[in-house]
Design a protein around this motif. Structure first.
Motif, mmCIF file in Angstrom:
data_model
loop_
_atom_site.group_PDB
_atom_site.id
_atom_site.type_symbol
_atom_site.label_atom_id
_atom_site.label_comp_id
_atom_site.label_asym_id
_atom_site.label_seq_id
_atom_site.Cartn_x
_atom_site.Cartn_y
_atom_site.Cartn_z
ATOM 1 N N ASN A 1 -32.488 -23.486 21.870
ATOM 2 C CA ASN A 1 -31.619 -22.330 22.105
ATOM 3 C C ASN A 1 -30.170 -22.564 21.704
ATOM 4 O O ASN A 1 -29.269 -21.861 22.162
ATOM 5 C CB ASN A 1 -31.685 -21.903 23.582
ATOM 6 N N GLN A 2 -29.934 -23.554 20.846
ATOM 7 C CA GLN A 2 -28.604 -23.825 20.329
ATOM 8 C C GLN A 2 -28.649 -23.831 18.803
ATOM 9 O O GLN A 2 -29.564 -24.401 18.211
ATOM 10 C CB GLN A 2 -28.101 -25.202 20.817
ATOM 11 N N TRP A 3 -27.661 -23.189 18.192
ATOM 12 C CA TRP A 3 -27.604 -23.199 16.739
ATOM 13 C C TRP A 3 -27.097 -24.554 16.247
ATOM 14 O O TRP A 3 -26.099 -25.075 16.739
ATOM 15 C CB TRP A 3 -26.707 -22.077 16.216
ATOM 16 N N VAL A 4 -27.812 -25.099 15.282
ATOM 17 C CA VAL A 4 -27.446 -26.382 14.680
ATOM 18 C C VAL A 4 -27.368 -26.188 13.173
ATOM 19 O O VAL A 4 -28.280 -25.609 12.567
ATOM 20 C CB VAL A 4 -28.479 -27.481 15.016
ATOM 21 N N VAL A 5 -26.289 -26.634 12.571
ATOM 22 C CA VAL A 5 -26.140 -26.539 11.120
ATOM 23 C C VAL A 5 -26.362 -27.923 10.513
ATOM 24 O O VAL A 5 -25.641 -28.868 10.837
ATOM 25 C CB VAL A 5 -24.755 -25.993 10.731
ATOM 26 N N LYS A 6 -27.372 -28.032 9.675
ATOM 27 C CA LYS A 6 -27.725 -29.319 9.078
ATOM 28 C C LYS A 6 -26.738 -29.723 7.989
ATOM 29 O O LYS A 6 -26.356 -30.885 7.888
ATOM 30 C CB LYS A 6 -29.140 -29.250 8.500
ATOM 31 N N LYS A 7 -26.352 -28.755 7.157
ATOM 32 C CA LYS A 7 -25.368 -29.063 6.128
ATOM 33 C C LYS A 7 -24.821 -27.767 5.540
ATOM 34 O O LYS A 7 -25.450 -26.710 5.621
ATOM 35 C CB LYS A 7 -25.943 -29.943 5.022
ATOM 36 N N ALA A 8 -23.638 -27.891 4.959
ATOM 37 C CA ALA A 8 -23.029 -26.800 4.201
ATOM 38 C C ALA A 8 -22.807 -27.301 2.785
ATOM 39 O O ALA A 8 -22.545 -28.496 2.573
ATOM 40 C CB ALA A 8 -21.721 -26.360 4.832
ATOM 41 N N MET A 9 -22.923 -26.404 1.799
ATOM 42 C CA MET A 9 -22.855 -26.819 0.400
ATOM 43 C C MET A 9 -21.927 -25.900 -0.377
ATOM 44 O O MET A 9 -21.897 -24.690 -0.137
ATOM 45 C CB MET A 9 -24.241 -26.769 -0.253
ATOM 46 N N MET A 10 -21.179 -26.508 -1.302
ATOM 47 C CA MET A 10 -20.392 -25.715 -2.239
ATOM 48 C C MET A 10 -20.038 -26.573 -3.440
ATOM 49 O O MET A 10 -20.183 -27.801 -3.421
ATOM 50 C CB MET A 10 -19.124 -25.171 -1.580
ATOM 51 N N SER A 11 -19.596 -25.929 -4.484
ATOM 52 C CA SER A 11 -19.191 -26.617 -5.709
ATOM 53 C C SER A 11 -17.683 -26.527 -5.875
ATOM 54 O O SER A 11 -17.066 -25.504 -5.580
ATOM 55 C CB SER A 11 -19.882 -26.013 -6.929
ATOM 56 N N ARG A 12 -17.120 -27.613 -6.366
ATOM 57 C CA ARG A 12 -15.694 -27.710 -6.637
ATOM 58 C C ARG A 12 -15.529 -28.448 -7.964
ATOM 59 O O ARG A 12 -16.496 -28.806 -8.628
ATOM 60 C CB ARG A 12 -14.962 -28.496 -5.524
ATOM 61 N N SER A 13 -14.296 -28.741 -8.340
ATOM 62 C CA SER A 13 -14.007 -29.569 -9.506
ATOM 63 C C SER A 13 -12.751 -30.368 -9.210
ATOM 64 O O SER A 13 -12.013 -30.061 -8.261
ATOM 65 C CB SER A 13 -13.823 -28.715 -10.769
ATOM 66 N N ALA A 14 -12.509 -31.406 -9.996
ATOM 67 C CA ALA A 14 -11.331 -32.255 -9.783
ATOM 68 C C ALA A 14 -10.901 -32.842 -11.121
ATOM 69 O O ALA A 14 -11.721 -33.040 -12.022
ATOM 70 C CB ALA A 14 -11.646 -33.376 -8.787
ATOM 71 N N ARG A 15 -9.604 -33.124 -11.213
ATOM 72 C CA ARG A 15 -9.088 -33.695 -12.458
ATOM 73 C C ARG A 15 -7.847 -34.531 -12.173
ATOM 74 O O ARG A 15 -6.989 -34.136 -11.380
ATOM 75 C CB ARG A 15 -8.736 -32.570 -13.440
ATOM 76 N N ILE A 16 -7.769 -35.686 -12.823
ATOM 77 C CA ILE A 16 -6.555 -36.494 -12.732
ATOM 78 C C ILE A 16 -5.434 -35.797 -13.499
ATOM 79 O O ILE A 16 -5.598 -35.434 -14.661
ATOM 80 C CB ILE A 16 -6.774 -37.899 -13.321
#
Length: 397
Positions: A369-384
């Motif tokens: 009876n409790q909501w549990v979130v296993k994981k969240a996902m999204m895409s990003r990018s990075a640059r030096i």
């Protein structure tokens, strides 16, 4: 006699764009020895590097760019927790005040952590493929959580260029997939995922009234309210909020009283020294609008509208950690985020923010009876953007 002034010291550093943020990255062992542990010396160095505190609010004498999205510092080190590849510590550096807030994570800069670790020899070479993806398990030291980053590799090196487009970032780059495992708070601070035990609360805010709110610890502690309840429609851009001192004061008041109700602080007076968390965001059902870039966002292309504030200002796009909170709340029936998106059960949402749109997913299940979130996902990018050394006066610390 002429006055003798101290010289400057050089500290190895990398200046990264990660997601819609920018920050100065350090390897822990490259910092002066006195700053390799938490404390005043470390904070003073980071403040000086970014150019804070600056009463002019511009950070002219530092690497900061006078916004919460760009006044950030990251310290990376070898893993302190088994089954992880690297430790990641994030500091939100105040622009006009002399403090560094260590209370939360930066989801946007998370996208650069794996690449920095590879480039700085913190990842076993045997783990890095010649081509493909290098999967790096990151221990996020601020919030004691695991994040998995999938870093694209070409010819044994981090691939930074590509065709992945992220609203809020001008140029395309290589896509980095992030998984925030068990993103909800486990009770160490402010209680469980819903610290009050409710998916919607009545939040009493003096001078404003009673606001329906969803207060959630996932990704980063966040207070969601309905745009209509505070006089907005959800399509606002930065200037609509940031040019209005009374509006900013209203949001800070909501944030302070929400922080008390979430158990993050004991008294509203403490909110002034805890600016990074919690965040405040307002939501609304989808409608068409023109993003800050001039791009038209059509109602049919999004599930809901979200605007969020960071360090007292409306964010130009969306904080990565707040996106995790959005995705998590959207997956749980009855939250204000879920209701704004139509109220159905869902594993992903695409929401409209000031710079465009962003898709974020979350896997939520009901256990005991409790909501549990296993994981969240999204895409990003990075640059030096630049690498080498930053310099600070020798008497900084």
């Amino acid at each position: 006699m002429s006055t003798v002034f101290p010289g400057q010291i050089k500290i190895p550093a990398t200046y990264y764009r990660g997601g819609t943020s920018k920050g100065v990255f350090f390897k822990l062992t490259d910092l002066p020895e006195v700053a390799q542990k938490p404390g005043e010396a470390r904070d003073k160095i980071l403040l000086r590097v970014l150019g804070s505190p600056d009463p002019y609010g511009k950070q002219i004498d530092g690497m900061g760019n006078a916004s919460s999205s760009t006044s950030k510092a990251v310290i990376i080190s070898k893993p302190s927790v088994p089954d992880h590849d690297v430790d990641y510590l994030f500091g939100q550096v105040s622009i006009d005040k002399p403090f560094v807030d260590w209370s939360g994570n930066c989801g946007n800069l998370t996208s650069a952590v794996g690449a920095f670790a590879i480039n700085n020899g913190l990842i076993d070479k045997a783990k890095i493929p010649d081509n493909g993806f290098c999967t790096i398990r990151i221990w996020q030291a601020n919030i004691q959580k695991t994040i998995v980053a999938h870093i694209p590799i070409t010819n044994g090196e981090v691939q930074e260029t590509g065709d992945f487009e992220l609203d809020g970032v001008t140029f395309p780059a290589a896509e980095i997939q992030l998984e925030f495992l068990d993103p909800a708070d486990d009770g160490e601070e402010g209680g469980a995922m819903f610290p009050t035990g409710n998916v919607v609360d009545d939040l009493e805010v003096p001078g404003i009234g009673i606001l329906k709110s969803t207060m959630i610890n996932a990704g980063i502690p966040t207070i969601f309210v309905n745009a209509a309840d505070i006089g907005y429609v959800g399509t606002e851009l930065q200037d609509d909020i940031n040019s209005d001192p009374k509006a900013l004061e209203k949001f800070e008041t909501i944030r302070a009283y929400g922080a008390v109700k979430m158990g993050l602080i004991a008294d509203i007076s403490e909110a002034a020294t805890r600016q990074h968390t919690p965040k405040v965001a307002f939501v609304a059902p989808p409608q068409s609008y023109q993003a800050s870039s001039g791009k038209q966002v059509e109602k049919e292309s999004i599930d809901l509208l979200v605007r969020a504030l960071s360090m007292g200002k409306l964010h130009h796009a969306m904080m990565g950690t707040a996106a995790v909170a959005i995705g998590t709340a959207a997956a749980i029936p009855g939250t204000l985020v879920n209701l704004a998106a139509g109220g159905d059960e869902r594993e992903a949402v695409r929401f409209g923010h000031p710079s465009g749109t962003l898709r974020v997913g979350a896997q939520a299940v009901l256990e005991n009876n409790q909501w549990v979130v296993k994981k969240a996902m999204m895409s990003r990018s990075a640059r030096i953007l630049m690498e080498g050394w930053v310099r600070v006066p020798a008497d900084t610390f």
